[in-house]
Design a protein around this motif. Structure first.
Motif, PDB file in Angstrom:
ATOM      1  N   VAL A  63       0.841  -1.205   0.000  1.00 15.18           N
ATOM      2  CA  VAL A  63       0.000   0.000   0.000  1.00 15.18           C
ATOM      3  C   VAL A  63       0.873   1.251   0.000  1.00 15.18           C
ATOM      4  O   VAL A  63       0.611   2.216  -0.735  1.00 15.18           O
ATOM      5  CB  VAL A  63      -0.945   0.005   1.221  1.00 15.18           C
ATOM      6  CG1 VAL A  63      -1.706   1.326   1.315  1.00 15.18           C
ATOM      7  CG2 VAL A  63      -1.930  -1.156   1.127  1.00 15.18           C
ATOM      8  N   GLY A  75       2.299   2.060  -3.343  1.00 21.52           N
ATOM      9  CA  GLY A  75       1.303   2.710  -4.186  1.00 21.52           C
ATOM     10  C   GLY A  75       1.136   4.180  -3.842  1.00 21.52           C
ATOM     11  O   GLY A  75       1.062   5.041  -4.726  1.00 21.52           O
ATOM     12  N   LEU A  82      -5.832   0.074  -6.135  1.00 20.58           N
ATOM     13  CA  LEU A  82      -5.179  -0.883  -5.228  1.00 20.58           C
ATOM     14  C   LEU A  82      -6.067  -2.099  -4.970  1.00 20.58           C
ATOM     15  O   LEU A  82      -5.594  -3.237  -4.930  1.00 20.58           O
ATOM     16  CB  LEU A  82      -4.837  -0.195  -3.895  1.00 20.58           C
ATOM     17  CG  LEU A  82      -3.579   0.684  -3.873  1.00 20.58           C
ATOM     18  CD1 LEU A  82      -3.507   1.482  -2.577  1.00 20.58           C
ATOM     19  CD2 LEU A  82      -2.322  -0.167  -4.040  1.00 20.58           C
TER      20      LEU A  82
END
Length: 440
Positions: A173, A176, A314
């Motif tokens: 995460v 990203g 995501l």
């Protein structure tokens, strides 16, 4: 004799199973230890971890700001210096030289001086570069600024990606989000650059860039204090990563891995496509579609899509699987590029370019996450540093090739060139191994 052979084979199988059990147990224990360490973080350590992550995101914002700057200014640079497509593309050649030099230098500098000093050096190089460019000096001096800038960007890109990849708390995460900040920088800079491109003192845009780079340098020094990566991770309660036992140098180990080279070339083509779309698309819209001086905002639309895709998709990446979803994104991007090429609509092209940004956005973080999964832990930071630094050269190489081709055939050659590069990028991704291989 046969009984002895069977007994030896049985003993060998038992030994292999024991080794496999120890490796699995070690990985499990390491994972459990990481989770335990993270849970044991104090409130102060968690706050520091957020500050550290926000600071490296600032470095990526600066990288994005730089990537989004050239496109809107390129037609003005051509006009001011009286250059054709091939000569103005030298800004990309010099940037490429800087990127490649930075990628090689990072492997040495990182082991010699450590994370904190190297990332600050990279930011300081960008401050110097923008000071040169802001003066609108004669073209040879102007492009020298691009080389210094490229060197600094390669160092920061390598260190930022390596640092985030080494984190144990939601690294996928965070990767990203890290690259969403690059998209945010590339979204905001064309908004400013487009305004300066229409002013007499067009080069003063680089004073804005200098201000961003200076603030970034100060923050990096204040937060990381020129410390090594292990020292910075210790400040947030994370133990140092696994160390290799090989007597070979890290440099030698990294360059012997086929996976590293495939990923490096994949990132080189990807970054090249990304920056070529964000840079040359403005010139394409003006020359081929008859767009006006505000066409620079199309570049912002593309990079805005890039930012949205890196965070907003995501859940799609997780649902479909990162390796599989990248093939889907590639096919969709090629389809939309065909729309831009074959449909003569100014508004339609602008919308398609923005959606291409959304689809291309997740690819870079996906590649970095896959690198972490298939490489040994002790080589991850160095490998990602090389992949990111080498790949950044694509932001100069492909735009230069675009300019060289356009000088012979016109800017209308942009779309078939982009489509071919997207297809090549997809082939490279198919060659990257799915899983880690055993490395002694």
């Amino acid at each position: 004799m046969q009984s002895t052979t069977i007994s030896e084979e049985s003993d060998k199988q038992n030994r292999d199973e024991q080794v496999e059990m120890r490796v699995t147990s070690s990985a499990s224990d390491s994972g459990a230890a990481s989770v335990s360490d993270l849970k044991a973080q104090t409130k102060r350590q968690r706050l520091r971890a957020r500050v550290q992550f926000a600071t490296v995101c600032g470095s990526m914002y600066l990288a994005g700001w730089n990537d989004g700057t050239t496109g809107p200014l390129l037609p003005r640079i051509q006009t001011v210096y009286g250059l054709n497509f091939a000569v103005v593309s030298l800004v990309f050649v010099f940037a490429c030289v800087g990127f490649l030099s930075g990628a090689f230098a990072n492997l040495y500098l990182d082991s010699k001086f450590g994370f904190g000093k190297v990332i600050v050096l990279g930011s300081a190089c960008q401050v110097i570069a923008y000071a040169i460019e802001a003066g609108a000096l004669p073209f040879p001096a102007f492009v020298l600024g691009y080389a210094i800038n490229g060197f600094g960007m390669a160092l920061q890109d390598a260190q930022s990606n390596g640092f985030v990849a080494s984190l144990k708390d939601n690294p996928e995460v965070k990767m990203g989000i890290l690259h969403a900040f690059l998209g945010a920088g590339a979204l905001s800079s064309p908004l400013v650059a487009t305004q300066f491109a229409q002013l007499p003192h067009w080069s003063f845009h680089y004073l804005c860039s200098l201000g961003v780079a200076f603030i970034n340098t100060v923050l990096l020094i204040a937060v990381f204090g020129l410390k090594t990566q292990d020292e910075c991770l210790a400040q947030i309660g994370q133990p140092p990563g696994e160390k290799g036992t090989s007597e070979k140098s890290q440099f030698s180990q990294i360059f012997r891995l086929r996976e590293v080279h495939l990923l490096a070339f994949f990132i080189l083509i990807y970054v090249g496509v990304e920056v070529t779309v964000g840079g040359w698309m403005v010139t394409y819209i003006i020359d081929v579609r008859g767009g006006g001086s505000s066409s620079g905002y199309i570049s912002s639309g593309f990079f805005g899509g890039l930012m949205i895709g890196r965070v907003g998709l995501l859940w799609v990446n997780k649902k479909v699987g990162e390796r599989r979803v990248l093939f889907i994104y590639s096919i969709l991007a090629i389809g939309l590029e065909l729309v831009v090429w074959l449909v003569p609509s100014l508004i339609g092209d602008g919308v398609a370019v923005s959606i291409i940004g959304v689809i291309l956005g997740p690819m870079y973080p996906i590649a970095m996450n896959h690198t972490v999964r298939i490489l040994p832990e002790w080589l991850v930071t160095g490998s990602i540093g090389w992949i990111a630094g080498f790949g950044q050269a694509g932001s100069a190489l492909l735009p230069f090739l675009t300019g060289a081709i356009a000088s012979k055939t016109g800017i209308k050659s942009l779309q078939p060139f982009l489509i071919s590069m997207m297809a090549f990028m997809t082939v490279l991704w198919a060659l990257v191994p799915r899983t880690a291989r055993r490395i002694e």
